[in-house]
Design an enzyme around this catalytic site. Structure first.
Site, PDB file in Angstrom:
ATOM      1  N   CYS A 200       0.969  -0.978  -0.318  1.00 21.56           N
ATOM      2  CA  CYS A 200      -0.145  -0.010   0.251  1.00 21.56           C
ATOM      3  C   CYS A 200       0.572   0.915  -0.251  1.00 21.56           C
ATOM      4  O   CYS A 200       1.840   1.589   0.376  1.00 21.56           O
ATOM      5  CB  CYS A 200      -0.640   0.029   1.671  1.00 21.56           C
ATOM      6  SG  CYS A 200      -0.036  -0.066   2.939  1.00 21.56           S
ATOM      7  N   CYS A 316      -3.765  29.879  -6.727  1.00 19.81           N
ATOM      8  CA  CYS A 316      -4.783  30.886  -5.478  1.00 19.81           C
ATOM      9  C   CYS A 316      -2.792  30.865  -5.373  1.00 19.81           C
ATOM     10  O   CYS A 316      -3.202  32.156  -4.339  1.00 19.81           O
ATOM     11  CB  CYS A 316      -4.608  29.134  -4.207  1.00 19.81           C
ATOM     12  SG  CYS A 316      -3.607  28.350  -4.600  1.00 19.81           S
ATOM     13  N   HIS A 729      -1.230  25.496  -0.452  1.00 17.61           N
ATOM     14  CA  HIS A 729      -3.160  26.837  -0.789  1.00 17.61           C
ATOM     15  C   HIS A 729      -2.574  28.492  -0.179  1.00 17.61           C
ATOM     16  O   HIS A 729      -2.297  28.182   1.042  1.00 17.61           O
ATOM     17  CB  HIS A 729      -4.175  26.421  -0.175  1.00 17.61           C
ATOM     18  CG  HIS A 729      -4.836  26.881  -0.232  1.00 17.61           C
ATOM     19  ND1 HIS A 729      -5.557  27.004  -1.740  1.00 17.61           N
ATOM     20  CD2 HIS A 729      -6.005  27.600   0.172  1.00 17.61           C
ATOM     21  CE1 HIS A 729      -6.766  27.787  -1.682  1.00 17.61           C
ATOM     22  NE2 HIS A 729      -6.970  28.928  -0.669  1.00 17.61           N
TER      23      HIS A 729
END
Length: 777
Positions: A200, A316, A729
């Site tokens: 994984c 952004c 962001h």
């Protein structure tokens, strides 16, 4: 209905490479959702607004005499909130189309006949009207074309994917591919292409689980290349990751490598989001808190100066920079006109001046700052044409990837300054400029030298002082730092390796930087980075900045003092011919690289690109002379890699350009050959003559003001959330007067959302870029 103007035309549908401006007007942000829709010129595919004001469709006709337009009007379909969502058996990635969201009405009109409506299905011989209309409606809009092209990331193969040696082949059973070999996870599974082990991945944004067993397998075996099973498509694309390169890579032989383990690529279906899709989703959904300290939702703001910029996916960084710059008086005065006056041009979409005025009108007029039909926030304006215009000659800013907001700020300021070079008195970036003075004192003879440079920002190091942890599991915490301490460090004397040309001493020298003049707006970049395992890592060190005014008088340079003796002039020395870019030098030094290495990196990569300089540093870490001072071959004293190389000039002149054009193109693009070619083609009227009316950055003519006191107050900040400036962001906080209460307060610009500031004091501590405005008595 018959029209003589249509009969005289021979229309052609847009080709795949032609830009079709059918999202919004090329000169304002009126769109197809305006009450009267948007007119798309069927001759050149320019988009023009149809309202009486500003009336850019009619203006376009007056300039070009292109009479036939396709009017496109869209209205949003009501959202059916009671419908039960369709059951999804597997993770699906549906794409919502315009037909799902809008009702669209079209009409063909002749502007020369006062808007006479024509039969859009006309198949009259010669006019090609029906085919042209169909071509416009089915083509990608200019904005979508730019986005699609930009999202095609340059993911390339590496030596590990090209030279992959696989173990003995075998067919992996379905149960072996059903879940991680080390745990029960059934998604986010990565297959080692070398040995066939399935592990994984790491946890990912959006709740995608992962215990990093794939990474653990690499740590144990050093098998570098893995593929994400759920991302494989029948056409052969998939997420391939190289752990040795620590990057997403391309495997040209993926089908063959998968078949080695019995996996037939044509039978695979994509059932999970790719790494790019997850990154895009992360940047769209990553929110700053939109609630106040008491838990109430922050109040949305509307009106002139309170318009948001819609996120284009990873834009952004652009939105935060633009909001801060266009809140400055000089930018508003230069580019905003309430009458929306624009240059008289036939192709406004490709004109930088027009796009800057369009952005200013969109942000400051209040015309587009109204509540959205979907919620109580506004929809925001889409800066797609502006982004394409600004970034078209830049390898990074032309992509849709997240970028460093400070690097983009420097690039945009430089681009605007260059565009205003012929009318320097109208340059809005002048308010950012000032003169710094470096004082160098030899520690042997104590003679001094003074050097002045023009700058438009400073980068300050933030000292890192870790607090004691209560337990080993605790995250690093840091002691707060005052902005005054950061400025003290920036201006304090620094000891350098130095050989004095006057006394011959090798005892070194002290260098101190101070302000010779002060700008109207001081931009400060706070560097909170530390090199950890050779990777620049962002640290959350709080910097305390008060709202109250403070002065910079103590950092003012007094110039040469009585009794000081000057060092001999060295301007003719070959070693002084290269001047490193101050902004990039500060960034690299802030990451922990020594001065000598930074100078060498900038010299060898063209002095204009921090990413290239950093890559050069990593590639030359083992050079035996890496820490020796930069020395330039005396036979090449006049060559500066940031300007025009003989090889570059020869290549451009072979393409038919003049020597003057070649030199100027290379100079304007930092010596980058590819960008220089694009620059020449985008400036066909520039004969290459140098404009002597404006001083370039670096000269010390009339920048800033040397009077005291120099008092400043915080005006705006750009904040970042995330572990790297290239991800996460960005938002902006700007101090504005709100009409409701006539008070000055902090306003948060979070992409299209514009709200009252909330907990600004906490955000100021972790801001990435600060804008300080000078206070005049």
């Amino acid at each position: 209905m018959n029209c003589a103007h249509l009969e005289s035309l021979s229309l052609r549908p847009p080709t795949a490479s032609q830009q079709v401006y059918k999202d919004d007007c090329t000169q304002c942000f009126d769109s197809t959702e305006a009450p009267s829709g948007l007119d798309v010129c069927l001759s050149c595919f320019n988009g023009g607004c149809t309202s009486e004001f500003p009336g850019h469709s009619k203006l376009h006709y007056a300039i070009t005499q292109h009479p036939i337009v396709l009017n496109i009007k869209r209205t949003r379909k009501p959202i059916k909130r009671d419908d039960s969502p369709a059951k999804i058996a597997k993770l699906a990635i549906p794409a919502e189309t315009d037909e799902d969201r809008y009702d669209t009405v079209t009409a063909v009109k002749c502007l020369a006949c006062n808007g006479l409506e024509l039969d859009k299905h006309s198949d009259k011989v010669g006019s090609n009207l029906a085919d042209t209309v169909k071509g416009v409606m089915t083509s990608l809009s200019s904005d979508k074309q730019s986005e699609v092209k930009a999202w095609e990331e340059e993911i390339s193969p590496c030596e590990h994917t090209l030279c992959l040696e696989q173990a003995e082949p075998k067919v992996l059973a379905d149960q072996e591919l059903a879940h991680c070999s080390q745990c029960d996870l059934k998604e986010n599974l990565w297959l080692c292409l070398q040995c066939g082990a399935l592990g994984c991945g790491r946890q990912q944004f959006g709740g995608v689980g992962g215990n990093s067993h794939g990474l653990a397998h690499f740590d144990q075996t050093q098998h570098p290349v893995s593929v994400k099973l759920g991302s494989i498509t029948p056409d052969g694309t998939a997420d391939v990751y190289c752990y040795l390169c620590n990057e997403e890579r391309q495997d040209p032989n993926l089908a063959e490598h998968l078949w080695h383990w019995g996996i037939k690529i044509s039978e695979r279906q994509k059932v999970e989001k790719s790494l790019v899709e997850l990154q895009l989703e992360q940047n769209l959904k990553w929110e700053f808190s939109m609630t106040a300290e008491n838990g109430e939702e922050l109040k949305p703001l509307f009106g002139p100066g309170f318009t948001g910029l819609k996120n284009l996916g990873n834009s952004c960084y652009l939105a935060s920079v633009v909001q801060c710059l266009f809140s400055l008086p000089s930018f508003q005065k230069r580019y905003y006109n309430p009458d929306c006056d624009m240059p008289i041009l036939s192709e406004p979409a490709t004109d930088f001046e027009t796009q800057l005025r369009k952005i200013a009108y969109g942000l400051l007029s209040g015309r587009y700052s109204v509540p959205s039909t979907d919620d109580h926030f506004q929809a925001g304006i889409r800066p797609a044409t502006f982004k394409a215009m600004v970034g078209k000659n830049h390898a990074e800013f032309s992509t849709m990837r997240q970028q460093d907001a400070f690097e983009f700020l420097l690039y945009l300021v430089e681009t605007i300054s260059r565009a205003n070079r012929k009318e320097a008195e109208n340059d809005p970036t002048k308010c950012l400029e000032f003169i710094s003075e470096q004082r160098l004192e030899c520690l042997g003879c104590h003679k001094v030298s003074y050097k002045s440079d023009k700058q438009n920002n400073i980068s300050v190091s933030v000292p890192v002082r870790r607090l004691d942890k209560q337990s080993a599991e605790d995250k690093d915490a840091f002691e707060s730092v005052n902005m005054r301490e950061c400025l003290d460090i920036y201006t304090q004397p620094e000891r350098l390796d130095y050989t004095c040309q006057s006394c011959g001493s090798r005892d070194g020298a002290l260098k101190r930087t101070a302000f010779k003049t002060f700008p109207e707006v001081l931009i400060v970049n706070a560097r909170r980075f530390e090199i950890i395992n050779w990777v620049p890592t962002k640290l959350d060190v709080p910097v305390v900045v008060r709202d109250e005014p403070f002065d910079l008088d103590q950092y003012f340079s007094q110039g040469i003092q009585k009794g000081e003796e000057l060092l001999p002039e060295t301007s003719d020395s070959a070693e002084t011919k290269f001047t490193p870019n101050e902004g990039i030098m500060s960034l690299l030094e802030g990451m922990g690289f020594p001065v000598a290495r930074c100078e060498k990196a900038l010299y060898n990569t063209g002095n204009a690109d921090p990413d290239s300089a950093m890559n050069w540093l990593f590639a030359h870490m083992e050079d035996p002379d890496i820490d020796e001072p930069l020395k330039i071959d005396s036979g090449n004293e006049s060559v500066n890699p940031s300007e025009a190389s003989p090889e570059g000039i020869a290549m451009l002149t072979d393409m038919g350009f003049t020597v003057a054009q070649a030199k100027k193109a290379l100079k304007e693009t930092g010596g980058d050959m590819e960008r220089a070619v694009e620059w020449v083609f985008s400036h066909p009227d520039d004969d290459g003559s140098e404009d002597t009316s404006a001083a370039p950055l670096g000269s010390t003519d009339s920048a800033g003001d040397g009077t005291l006191p120099a008092t400043y107050r915080l005006h705006s900040i750009i904040c970042h959330k995330g572990g790297s400036v290239h991800a996460g962001h960005y938002v902006a906080f700007v101090k504005k007067t709100v009409e409701d209460n006539k008070k000055e307060q902090w306003v948060l610009f979070n992409d299209e959302k514009v709200v009252e500031g909330g907990d600004v004091d906490e955000m100021k501590k972790f801001a990435y870029v600060y804008f300080f405005e000078r206070q005049r008595s």
